[in-house]
Design a protein around this motif. Structure first.
Motif, PDB file in Angstrom:
ATOM      1  N   ALA A 190      36.050  36.187   0.139  1.00  0.00           N
ATOM      2  CA  ALA A 190      35.702  36.230   1.379  1.00  0.00           C
ATOM      3  C   ALA A 190      35.493  37.499   2.002  1.00  0.00           C
ATOM      4  N   CYS A 191      36.051  38.466   1.408  1.00  0.00           N
ATOM      5  CA  CYS A 191      35.785  40.048   2.077  1.00  0.00           C
ATOM      6  C   CYS A 191      34.607  40.750   1.647  1.00  0.00           C
ATOM      7  N   GLN A 192      34.035  40.146   0.628  1.00  0.00           N
ATOM      8  CA  GLN A 192      32.892  40.865  -0.187  1.00  0.00           C
ATOM      9  C   GLN A 192      31.705  40.406   0.821  1.00  0.00           C
ATOM     10  N   PRO A 193      30.658  41.439   0.439  1.00  0.00           N
ATOM     11  CA  PRO A 193      29.259  41.391   1.404  1.00  0.00           C
ATOM     12  C   PRO A 193      28.435  39.885   0.879  1.00  0.00           C
ATOM     13  N   ARG A 217      44.205  44.520  -0.680  1.00  0.00           N
ATOM     14  CA  ARG A 217      43.971  44.779   0.654  1.00  0.00           C
ATOM     15  C   ARG A 217      43.123  43.602   1.077  1.00  0.00           C
ATOM     16  N   GLY A 218      43.241  42.967   2.248  1.00  0.00           N
ATOM     17  CA  GLY A 218      42.358  41.972   2.781  1.00  0.00           C
ATOM     18  C   GLY A 218      41.442  42.908   3.429  1.00  0.00           C
ATOM     19  N   ALA A 255      47.469  39.154   7.800  1.00  0.00           N
ATOM     20  CA  ALA A 255      48.087  40.519   7.749  1.00  0.00           C
ATOM     21  C   ALA A 255      48.024  41.102   6.398  1.00  0.00           C
ATOM     22  N   GLU A 256      48.041  42.322   6.282  1.00  0.00           N
ATOM     23  CA  GLU A 256      48.050  43.061   4.850  1.00  0.00           C
ATOM     24  C   GLU A 256      49.025  42.487   4.021  1.00  0.00           C
TER      25      GLU A 256
END
Length: 282
Positions: A240-243, A190-191, A199-200
């Motif tokens: 890019a979704c990581q902290p 998932r994004g 979008a997912e």
């Protein structure tokens, strides 16, 4: 005895004269080419010696490599570059990137191809725009564009990569030339809508576009005898979704780099580490 000494002297002189470039004294002569992923566009501190349009940083992976190895760096990386900018000036007053490569160049690195035909950046922007219209649901980008992005990479980007890699090798026939792939931008599942407004259902679609680009780079490197630095596996889990502190690429929203969806300083350092791990002369 005189005859033996003369023979030894002749052999020693011959060895010195024909010593290959890799055994030459002094720092390795290193030229860095490529686009914003090579230039680290948006990462501080800026390179004040670079043309302002290029948005080059002294924290980019070529500078990291040069600092770690003592190489003598000539950095002509420039944000927004595509393969055509190797052969023609990207901006007024900015020379073609290949002008920096000479016969005595010993190492060349680059990240290039993502801007060709606007495909890679357009796929991200268009999928982001499409994702906003559905509030992150469904697969509006895949539904609209289908295989068009990947088709362009295979039919247009790939031959352009082969052409410029051959041109680099022709200008520096004794150099080790390496081309880096692009690090992961989205996670495997998932994004993270809306930080990355995709979008997912389009997350795997965009990952497929990036995989096609990296495969084109890999195949072009193999076809031209160039070293390929694969970042696909090593960058998994650093998208890019990581902290902060984990991600190597900054998201569209709430990122630390004003040039969105581009590597941060950690990403550039890791790209440098992977290049040095793979390349023989670094």
């Amino acid at each position: 005895m005189r005859r033996l000494a003369a023979c030894l002297l002749a052999v020693f002189t011959t060895l010195v004269v024909v010593a290959p470039p890799s055994q030459a004294t002094g720092p390795v002569r290193y030229v860095a080419l490529g686009d914003s992923y090579s230039a680290a566009s948006g990462v501080l501190p800026p390179d004040l010696t670079a043309p302002p349009q290029c948005l080059r940083s002294t924290a980019n992976y070529p500078h990291v490599i040069a600092a770690a190895t003592g190489a003598q760096l000539t950095d002509v990386t420039c944000g927004g570059a595509d393969t055509g900018d190797y052969l023609a000036g990207q901006y007024p007053g900015v020379a073609p990137q290949l002008d920096a490569v000479t016969r005595d160049t010993q190492v060349v690195t680059m990240t290039i191809g993502g801007n060709d035909s606007g495909v890679f950046i357009n796929s991200i922007l268009r999928c982001g725009a499409a994702g906003l219209t559905t509030l992150g649901k469904g697969s509006p980008c895949r539904d609209q564009y289908g295989s068009s992005f990947q088709d362009t990479i295979r039919t247009t980007t790939y031959p352009s990569l082969v052409r410029v890699l051959k041109a680099v090798r022709a200008k520096a026939p004794h150099a080790e030339v390496a081309i880096l792939g692009y690090p992961s931008i989205l996670p495997a599942t998932r994004g993270c809508f809306p930080l990355m407004p995709v979008a997912e259902g389009d997350v795997p679609y965009l990952r497929g576009v990036q995989a096609t680009l990296n495969d084109a780079i890999r195949r072009a490197a193999r076809a031209t005898g160039v070293t390929f630095v694969d970042l696909s596996r090593v960058s998994e889990g650093h998208d890019a979704c990581q902290p902060i502190g984990v991600r190597w690429v900054e998201p569209v929203l709430v990122g630390t780099n004003p040039v969105i969806v581009h590597p941060n300083a950690l990403g550039e350092a890791q790209m440098a580490a992977q290049a040095m791990k793979v390349m023989r002369r670094l």
